[in-house]
Design a protein around this motif. Sequence first.
Motif, short mmCIF file in Angstrom:
data_model
loop_
_atom_site.label_atom_id
_atom_site.label_comp_id
_atom_site.label_asym_id
_atom_site.label_seq_id
_atom_site.Cartn_x
_atom_site.Cartn_y
_atom_site.Cartn_z
N MET A 160 -6.24 -41.19 -51.29
CA MET A 160 -6.24 -39.92 -52.02
C MET A 160 -5.44 -38.86 -51.28
O MET A 160 -4.71 -38.08 -51.90
CB MET A 160 -7.68 -39.40 -52.16
N ALA A 161 -5.59 -38.85 -49.93
CA ALA A 161 -4.90 -37.84 -49.11
C ALA A 161 -3.38 -37.99 -49.28
O ALA A 161 -2.66 -36.99 -49.33
CB ALA A 161 -5.30 -37.99 -47.65
N ASP A 162 -2.90 -39.25 -49.41
CA ASP A 162 -1.46 -39.46 -49.61
C ASP A 162 -1.01 -38.82 -50.93
O ASP A 162 0.05 -38.21 -51.00
CB ASP A 162 -1.15 -40.98 -49.68
N PHE A 163 -1.84 -38.99 -51.95
CA PHE A 163 -1.47 -38.40 -53.25
C PHE A 163 -1.46 -36.87 -53.17
O PHE A 163 -0.53 -36.21 -53.63
CB PHE A 163 -2.44 -38.85 -54.35
N ILE A 164 -2.50 -36.31 -52.53
CA ILE A 164 -2.59 -34.84 -52.43
C ILE A 164 -1.38 -34.32 -51.64
O ILE A 164 -0.75 -33.33 -52.03
CB ILE A 164 -3.93 -34.42 -51.78
N ALA A 165 -1.02 -35.05 -50.54
CA ALA A 165 0.10 -34.60 -49.69
C ALA A 165 1.44 -34.68 -50.42
O ALA A 165 2.38 -33.97 -50.08
CB ALA A 165 0.14 -35.44 -48.42
N SER A 166 1.53 -35.55 -51.44
CA SER A 166 2.81 -35.68 -52.14
C SER A 166 3.03 -34.56 -53.17
O SER A 166 4.10 -34.49 -53.80
CB SER A 166 2.93 -37.05 -52.81
N GLY A 167 2.06 -33.67 -53.32
CA GLY A 167 2.24 -32.52 -54.20
C GLY A 167 3.11 -31.47 -53.52
O GLY A 167 3.37 -31.55 -52.32
#
Length: 380
Positions: A160-167
Amino acid sequence: MTILILGAGQLARMMCLAGAPLNLNVVAYDVGSKQIVHPLTGQVFDTTLAQAIADADAITAEFEHIPDDVLTLCCASNKFYPGKAAIKTGGDRALEKALLSKTAVACAPYQLITEKAHLEQAVATLGKPLVIKTCQAGYDGKGQWRLKSDEQIDQIWSEMADFIASGTESAPHSIIAEQMIPFDREVSIIGVRDKSGNTAIYPLTENQHTNGVLTLSVAGKEKSTIQKQAEDAFNKLASELEYVGVLAIEFFDVGGQLLVNEIAPRVHNSGHWTQQGSHCSQFENHMRAVAGLPLGSTELQRVTAMINVLGQASIPEQVLSVPSVTSHWYGKMAKPGRKMGHINVSANNLHQLGERLAQLSEYLPEEDYPGVLAASTALI
Ligand code: ATP
Ligand code: MG
Ligand code: MG
């Protein structure tokens, strides 16, 4: 009249097919190649998006994940339907939940997540299992996790953190955790609203998903109390969004109470049955609404089931030997699991529909077309 559709997939193709007898000329903007194309033939037109916007009488979309700059350009023309708020809401689960809360339409208990503590809090307050979804991307069950035990928290959080960081700052990413609802079944409502606020709503559709993807829908079984709940939700949401066009709402039916799963600000896979089951299909009604034409009848003409064709290179020809079967092929390159086409089958009553599904199941292997035989047995 010319209608420009954002997106050049099967939904644009079927809107184009429905628009032709109405003398509507349809062109599509392929967001991937950034070209203006013919949604049926794929022919590339030598024109820019700006020119296509200027030339169009109305603009609409076949999906909700539209680049911001494209959406801004279209909205500036004042010809874009269903409107920016509706598209944004359909493409962001956080905005979707805010709309449901504002309009007091029930959904699964949830928590928004932007840091690990929120995830731990969600496990503590909502309990397990949880369905965790990316807010801004995802379709066909992609961008989702199922959290069943505390041991999974670290692993799921790192993904999830990877997805949040890709914003980015202008387009932040977030996650939502929902309680896993032990639903009896899934249903959806498809309705249409015109520019003056008139609405027309199709009968509820019962849907089966396999691995997060719609595999089969049946229309024409509904009890009036459940239909009414779904129509109330449609009317509240469509009027709050000042919606123009077709809007789809997916629900969980829990003991006769409907909870919204998600909304789709467009024509929807669970409404494909309307091509044969109603007088005016969802595609024609969407074209009529955005073109400013009177809405067509959404009344059920014949009970109808729709079977998705996923990843297959073609539709078995023998299915056409079954009475009242139509084949809808999208003309796409085959990839495993990809929506390649669908089969509609209609009948005079539910029993006959069950018989026809049983006949179809002989040509449609269970591993490729799950649930056809089970749907048949349930109707006979
Ligand atoms: P679509 O292609 O319909 O846009 P999607 O990727 O947006 O799919 P959802 O509709 O949110 O995904 O979820 C896919 C499926 O997963 C649902 O149809 C349902 O079967 C299951 N599901 C999703 N959320 C929940 C929940 N809170 N409780 C139980 N099952 C759920
Ligand atoms: Mg979705
Ligand atoms: Mg869905």
